[in-house]
Design a protein around this motif. Structure first.
Motif, PDB file in Angstrom:
ATOM      1  N   GLU A  40       0.699  -1.282   0.015  1.00  0.00           N
ATOM      2  CA  GLU A  40      -0.020  -0.055  -0.071  1.00  0.00           C
ATOM      3  C   GLU A  40       0.885   1.259   0.110  1.00  0.00           C
ATOM      4  OE1 GLU A  40      -3.124   0.251  -0.712  1.00  0.00           O
ATOM      5  OE2 GLU A  40      -3.192  -2.011  -0.979  1.00  0.00           O
ATOM      6  N   LYS A  43       2.086   1.905  -3.402  1.00  0.00           N
ATOM      7  CA  LYS A  43       1.243   2.231  -4.397  1.00  0.00           C
ATOM      8  C   LYS A  43       0.959   3.621  -4.252  1.00  0.00           C
ATOM      9  CE  LYS A  43      -1.556  -1.922  -4.928  1.00  0.00           C
ATOM     10  NZ  LYS A  43      -3.024  -2.749  -4.789  1.00  0.00           N
ATOM     11  N   GLU A  44       0.849   4.157  -3.022  1.00  0.00           N
ATOM     12  CA  GLU A  44       0.396   5.556  -2.679  1.00  0.00           C
ATOM     13  C   GLU A  44       1.803   6.417  -3.243  1.00  0.00           C
ATOM     14  OE1 GLU A  44      -0.103   5.733   1.613  1.00  0.00           O
ATOM     15  OE2 GLU A  44      -1.855   4.619   1.461  1.00  0.00           O
ATOM     16  N   ARG A  45       2.849   6.043  -3.040  1.00  0.00           N
ATOM     17  CA  ARG A  45       3.967   6.370  -3.391  1.00  0.00           C
ATOM     18  C   ARG A  45       4.068   6.742  -5.090  1.00  0.00           C
ATOM     19  NH1 ARG A  45       7.683   3.501  -1.566  1.00  0.00           N
ATOM     20  NH2 ARG A  45       8.451   2.594  -3.388  1.00  0.00           N
ATOM     21  N   ILE A  46       3.741   5.564  -5.719  1.00  0.00           N
ATOM     22  CA  ILE A  46       3.990   5.718  -7.196  1.00  0.00           C
ATOM     23  C   ILE A  46       2.724   6.451  -7.672  1.00  0.00           C
ATOM     24  CG2 ILE A  46       3.497   4.129  -9.004  1.00  0.00           C
ATOM     25  CD1 ILE A  46       4.846   1.995  -7.500  1.00  0.00           C
ATOM     26  N   SER A  47       1.768   6.327  -7.159  1.00  0.00           N
ATOM     27  CA  SER A  47       0.380   7.296  -7.463  1.00  0.00           C
ATOM     28  C   SER A  47       0.770   8.780  -7.310  1.00  0.00           C
ATOM     29  CB  SER A  47      -0.813   6.841  -6.499  1.00  0.00           C
ATOM     30  OG  SER A  47      -2.002   7.631  -6.714  1.00  0.00           O
ATOM     31  N   SER A  48       1.467   9.059  -6.302  1.00  0.00           N
ATOM     32  CA  SER A  48       1.894  10.539  -5.961  1.00  0.00           C
ATOM     33  C   SER A  48       2.917  10.787  -7.137  1.00  0.00           C
ATOM     34  CB  SER A  48       2.558  10.703  -4.671  1.00  0.00           C
ATOM     35  OG  SER A  48       3.050  11.972  -4.472  1.00  0.00           O
ATOM     36  N   LEU A  50       3.249   9.751 -10.170  1.00  0.00           N
ATOM     37  CA  LEU A  50       2.440   9.831 -11.491  1.00  0.00           C
ATOM     38  C   LEU A  50       1.633  11.014 -11.554  1.00  0.00           C
ATOM     39  CD1 LEU A  50       1.315   5.868 -11.981  1.00  0.00           C
ATOM     40  CD2 LEU A  50       2.690   7.297 -13.186  1.00  0.00           C
ATOM     41  N   GLU A  51       1.058  11.316 -10.272  1.00  0.00           N
ATOM     42  CA  GLU A  51       0.299  12.603 -10.307  1.00  0.00           C
ATOM     43  C   GLU A  51       1.180  13.883 -10.562  1.00  0.00           C
ATOM     44  OE1 GLU A  51      -3.398  14.417 -10.727  1.00  0.00           O
ATOM     45  OE2 GLU A  51      -3.083  12.306 -10.163  1.00  0.00           O
ATOM     46  N   ARG A  52       2.313  13.782  -9.953  1.00  0.00           N
ATOM     47  CA  ARG A  52       2.948  15.084 -10.142  1.00  0.00           C
ATOM     48  C   ARG A  52       3.567  15.037 -11.619  1.00  0.00           C
ATOM     49  NH1 ARG A  52       7.778  14.045  -5.972  1.00  0.00           N
ATOM     50  NH2 ARG A  52       8.667  15.645  -7.340  1.00  0.00           N
ATOM     51  N   LYS A  54       2.127  13.934 -14.333  1.00  0.00           N
ATOM     52  CA  LYS A  54       0.908  14.494 -15.032  1.00  0.00           C
ATOM     53  C   LYS A  54       0.613  15.932 -14.816  1.00  0.00           C
ATOM     54  CE  LYS A  54      -1.966  10.414 -14.457  1.00  0.00           C
ATOM     55  NZ  LYS A  54      -3.370   9.899 -13.940  1.00  0.00           N
TER      56      LYS A  54
END
Length: 65
Positions: A40, A43-48, A50-52, A54
């Motif tokens: 988890e 996943k949170e680190r990767i999501s962050s 990816l958002e940066r 984008k």
């Protein structure tokens, strides 16, 4: 050839990951388990990240470097 009733799969493991005294004819116990919390967190680190990416304004000049 199946040596034991519970033997269901064979996998290749690099020699450097085995105990130093291991031999070809040895039977080894390998235990695995899931790291739910670490999964988890990753996943949170990767999501962050990816958002940066984008939201980052990348101009064409940065691609030509």
């Amino acid at each position: 050839m199946i040596v034991r009733d519970k033997e269901t799969i064979k996998i290749n493991i690099p020699l450097f990951l085995l105990p130093p005294e291991s031999r070809e004819e040895n039977i080894l116990n390998i235990i695995t388990f899931r790291h739910v919390k670490e999964t988890e967190t990753a996943k949170e680190r990767i999501s962050s990240l990816l958002e940066r990416l984008k939201n980052k304004d990348i101009g064409w000049t940065e691609f030509s470097r």
